[in-house]
Design a protein around this motif. Structure first.
Motif, PDB file in Angstrom:
ATOM      1  N   GLU A  41      -2.947  12.025  96.284  1.00  0.00           N
ATOM      2  CA  GLU A  41      -3.168  12.692  97.569  1.00  0.00           C
ATOM      3  C   GLU A  41      -1.911  13.400  98.078  1.00  0.00           C
ATOM      4  OE1 GLU A  41      -6.095   9.243  97.386  1.00  0.00           O
ATOM      5  OE2 GLU A  41      -3.988   9.597  96.878  1.00  0.00           O
ATOM      6  N   ARG A  42      -0.783  13.073  97.472  1.00  0.00           N
ATOM      7  CA  ARG A  42       0.477  13.748  97.822  1.00  0.00           C
ATOM      8  C   ARG A  42       0.926  14.717  96.730  1.00  0.00           C
ATOM      9  NH1 ARG A  42       4.595   9.258 100.505  1.00  0.00           N
ATOM     10  NH2 ARG A  42       4.413  10.027 102.628  1.00  0.00           N
ATOM     11  N   THR A  43       0.860  14.294  95.485  1.00  0.00           N
ATOM     12  CA  THR A  43       1.398  15.121  94.398  1.00  0.00           C
ATOM     13  C   THR A  43       0.495  16.298  94.068  1.00  0.00           C
ATOM     14  OG1 THR A  43       0.365  13.695  92.736  1.00  0.00           O
ATOM     15  CG2 THR A  43       2.617  13.158  93.394  1.00  0.00           C
ATOM     16  N   VAL A  74      -1.332  22.053  93.359  1.00  0.00           N
ATOM     17  CA  VAL A  74      -0.761  21.666  92.071  1.00  0.00           C
ATOM     18  C   VAL A  74      -1.843  21.154  91.137  1.00  0.00           C
ATOM     19  CG1 VAL A  74       0.867  20.091  90.928  1.00  0.00           C
ATOM     20  CG2 VAL A  74       1.470  21.136  93.126  1.00  0.00           C
ATOM     21  N   SER A  75      -2.765  20.354  91.671  1.00  0.00           N
ATOM     22  CA  SER A  75      -3.913  19.862  90.907  1.00  0.00           C
ATOM     23  C   SER A  75      -5.098  19.772  91.857  1.00  0.00           C
ATOM     24  CB  SER A  75      -3.613  18.498  90.276  1.00  0.00           C
ATOM     25  OG  SER A  75      -3.273  17.546  91.248  1.00  0.00           O
ATOM     26  N   ALA A  76      -6.286  20.021  91.332  1.00  0.00           N
ATOM     27  CA  ALA A  76      -7.479  20.052  92.177  1.00  0.00           C
ATOM     28  C   ALA A  76      -7.631  18.729  92.918  1.00  0.00           C
ATOM     29  CB  ALA A  76      -8.712  20.345  91.339  1.00  0.00           C
ATOM     30  N   PHE A  77      -7.988  18.802  94.195  1.00  0.00           N
ATOM     31  CA  PHE A  77      -8.126  17.571  94.973  1.00  0.00           C
ATOM     32  C   PHE A  77      -9.184  17.740  96.053  1.00  0.00           C
ATOM     33  CE2 PHE A  77      -4.913  20.045  97.275  1.00  0.00           C
ATOM     34  CZ  PHE A  77      -5.278  19.887  98.608  1.00  0.00           C
ATOM     35  N   GLN A  78      -9.690  16.618  96.514  1.00  0.00           N
ATOM     36  CA  GLN A  78     -10.614  16.610  97.642  1.00  0.00           C
ATOM     37  C   GLN A  78      -9.972  15.999  98.876  1.00  0.00           C
ATOM     38  OE1 GLN A  78     -14.315  14.530  96.966  1.00  0.00           O
ATOM     39  NE2 GLN A  78     -15.317  15.424  98.768  1.00  0.00           N
ATOM     40  N   GLN A  79      -8.973  15.115  98.645  1.00  0.00           N
ATOM     41  CA  GLN A  79      -8.267  14.486  99.753  1.00  0.00           C
ATOM     42  C   GLN A  79      -6.771  14.748  99.649  1.00  0.00           C
ATOM     43  OE1 GLN A  79      -8.882  10.293 100.316  1.00  0.00           O
ATOM     44  NE2 GLN A  79     -10.454  10.636 101.865  1.00  0.00           N
ATOM     45  N   MET A  80      -6.125  14.919 100.802  1.00  0.00           N
ATOM     46  CA  MET A  80      -4.678  15.050 100.838  1.00  0.00           C
ATOM     47  C   MET A  80      -4.129  14.106 101.904  1.00  0.00           C
ATOM     48  SD  MET A  80      -4.351  18.785 102.732  1.00  0.00           S
ATOM     49  CE  MET A  80      -2.588  18.918 102.505  1.00  0.00           C
ATOM     50  N   GLN A 117     -10.163  23.428  96.228  1.00  0.00           N
ATOM     51  CA  GLN A 117      -8.727  23.707  96.282  1.00  0.00           C
ATOM     52  C   GLN A 117      -8.275  24.089  94.874  1.00  0.00           C
ATOM     53  OE1 GLN A 117      -6.988  23.129  99.527  1.00  0.00           O
ATOM     54  NE2 GLN A 117      -9.169  23.175 100.063  1.00  0.00           N
ATOM     55  N   PRO A 118      -8.463  25.366  94.493  1.00  0.00           N
ATOM     56  CA  PRO A 118      -8.182  25.777  93.112  1.00  0.00           C
ATOM     57  C   PRO A 118      -6.696  25.691  92.779  1.00  0.00           C
ATOM     58  CG  PRO A 118      -9.546  27.397  94.262  1.00  0.00           C
ATOM     59  CD  PRO A 118      -8.994  26.467  95.299  1.00  0.00           C
TER      60      PRO A 118
END
Length: 548
Positions: A41-43, A74-80, A117-118
């Motif tokens: 969620e951070r990286t 940096v990498s696809a994510f749903q949560q940050m 989040q591409p």
């Protein structure tokens, strides 16, 4: 951000933290792990820009505003994950004008994205918030806001210091040292008649409504979160300039209480000499475009980038320099420009900066006086904890050894290299080639080892990873030929630890012995007299065994 591979760093921090002894990590909480750890969620995102806009109300001791976080995926994510202390209220979080849902876990906020989040794309979120931020009980050691009044004018005097406690005590950000924005804008609205001094270059001021003024600052360089600051009162301002040997001019700005304007103009003259010495050792001031500033504060001091907090009451040490000016300015090179990636590695900030005090002494008053200054640091070394803490848990340093022991460690390494030209070239290369970047312990060790050509790794490992000092154990022995010798060895935690030592007998010349972990012998001649070991050039204990 300062360029560092977040995925690799996350693995490094995870493995390093797991390798720490259980006694080091048991005292840390889930909140520490959320703050100090690097998880997906951070990286998954890299901060590019912060746009912080605030209103500060000294009467109610509250703040309210927003922060726009621009980031690269940096990498696809749903949560940050974004950080903001639980006592601060989030009003809303949006992306592209649409509200985002989120949940709190203590001081961490986990935000669920509405849209894909591409990887490689740039996105923004806006966090609006308000509240009464943590009040510092004893700034700068205890983080938070300081709400005071100028005793002469009775006008509000508002400042903040948050190293260790965390920038997220007052503004939402990715509160981890491994990620910094490339630049930042800071806009602060304050009551009319007050000045707000923040980091970077002043862009201007404008009226907002009938009773407020907005001060706008822009930071043109990467900045770590705890360096972001604000200082609010009716400041008197004066300017000066430092001229580099190549002719380039650096703007110097000073913001002080009006009653102290006269003494500040005289006292702050030492800044230019300090900048000249530091340029000699570390290269040019790293935040040239933003300028250099000292800002008077009601607390002792803090290394806020390009807006150094100054509260030392215009006093010099017995060595004829102002400690806060010399120490906190040293952090512009080590801590603000060259920064560590985890709080466990704060020795990188503090050891080099405390050592810089001694180098300033050497630059201005000579080597002998610098050694005298170093000798005042040595009694403060405690040797109770390793200087390198556990990674990934927002480690706090339990004592001051990262300052004084760190300084003496570097002094010891200088003499181990035994070539000042090589040593100082390596230190300067570290500061200049790693300028505006995030580094970690092994990177610093490898860099200085390569640049000096000396095997410094065992020495670094002993001083950083173990609390105990190495001990020189020795014995004076008489040989069958009626000559005298010294048997010697190192008692150390690191198997291949080796450090040259200077000794002399009577009033003779210094000679160098090279103890290892095993007993070896060096000749002392036929009439040794009193044996002296030079402890001025190294940090170690001495244990003499009975003479044979």
């Amino acid at each position: 951000m300062k360029r560092v591979n977040l995925a690799i760093l996350a693995i490094f921090c995870y493995l390093s933290a797991c390798a720490q002894p259980a006694a080091d990590t048991n005292r840390y909480t889930r909140a520490d792990s959320l703050r100090g750890g690097l998880r997906p969620e951070r990286t998954s995102y890299d901060v590019l820009f912060y746009d912080l806009s605030l209103r500060v109300d000294p009467t109610s001791r509250t703040i309210e505003g927003s922060n726009v976080i621009r980031y690269s995926v940096v990498s696809a994510f749903q949560q940050m994950q974004v950080d903001l202390f639980a006592n601060m209220t989030v009003r809303r979080i949006t992306q592209n004008g649409k509200p985002l849902t989120y949940r709190r876990d203590g001081n961490a906020i986990f935000i669920t994205m509405n849209e894909a989040q591409p990887v490689g794309q740039t996105r923004e979120i806006t966090i609006s918030y308000e509240g009464s931020p943590t009040v510092a009980k004893n700034a700068p050691w205890d983080g938070g806001f300081v709400w005071q009044r100028d005793s002469v004018t009775n006008k509000p005097w508002v400042t903040v210091a948050c190293e260790g406690t965390g920038a997220s005590l007052w503004w939402p950000c990715k509160d981890h040292l491994s990620d910094e924005p490339d630049s930042m804008r800071i806009r602060v609205r304050v009551p009319n008649g007050l000045t707000c001094v923040s980091n970077g270059l002043l862009q201007g001021q404008r009226p907002v409504g009938p009773d407020q003024t907005e001060w706008s600052w822009f930071v043109h360089y990467p900045i770590n979160s705890y360096n972001v600051t604000l200082n609010i009162t009716d400041y008197a301002h004066f300017a000066d300039e430092y001229r580099s040997p190549d002719g380039q001019r650096l703007q110097l700005d000073y913001y002080v209480l009006p009653v102290n304007l006269g003494k500040a103009k005289t006292h702050f003259e030492q800044v230019k000499g300090m900048l000249a010495c530091y340029e000699q050792y570390f290269g040019k001031y790293p935040f040239w475009r933003d300028g250099y500033a000292l800002v008077e504060t009601p607390y002792w001091g803090m290394e806020h980038q390009s807006a150094i907090a100054y509260g030392n009451k215009y006093q010099n040490t017995p060595f004829n320099f102002d400690f806060i000016i010399i120490h906190e300015s040293g952090h512009e090179y080590f801590g603000n420009s060259l920064s560590c990636a985890d709080h466990a590695e704060m020795w990188i900030h503090e050891a080099f900066t405390t050592y810089a005090e001694a180098l300033y002494m050497e630059c201005t008053q000579g080597a002998a006086r610098a050694q005298t200054y170093l000798n005042t640091q040595r009694p403060k070394i405690r040797n109770e904890y390793p200087m390198l803490g556990p990674l990934g848990v927002n480690a706090d340093q339990p004592d001051t050894d990262i300052y004084y022991k760190g300084s003496w460690m570097l002094h010891t390494l200088r003499h181990a290299v035994n070539n000042d030209a090589t040593w100082f070239a390596a230190i300067k290369a570290l500061a200049t080639e790693k300028k505006l970047s995030i580094v970690y312990t092994d990177e610093v060790i490898d860099f200085l080892t390569k640049r000096t050509g000396a095997d410094l790794k065992p020495l670094f490992n002993q001083y950083l990873r173990h609390a105990e000092l190495p001990v020189l154990e020795y014995q004076v022995v008489r040989t069958e030929a009626n000559d005298w010798s010294i048997r010697h060895r190192w008692v150390a935690n690191v198997q291949d630890f080796a450090l040259p030592v200077q000794i002399r007998t009577g009033a003779g010349n210094w000679q160098t012995i090279r103890p290892g972990r095993e007993w070896t012998t060096s000749s002392l001649g036929s009439a040794p007299g009193a044996l002296t070991i030079n402890t001025n050039i190294g940090l170690f204990g001495v244990r003499r065994l009975p003479t044979e």
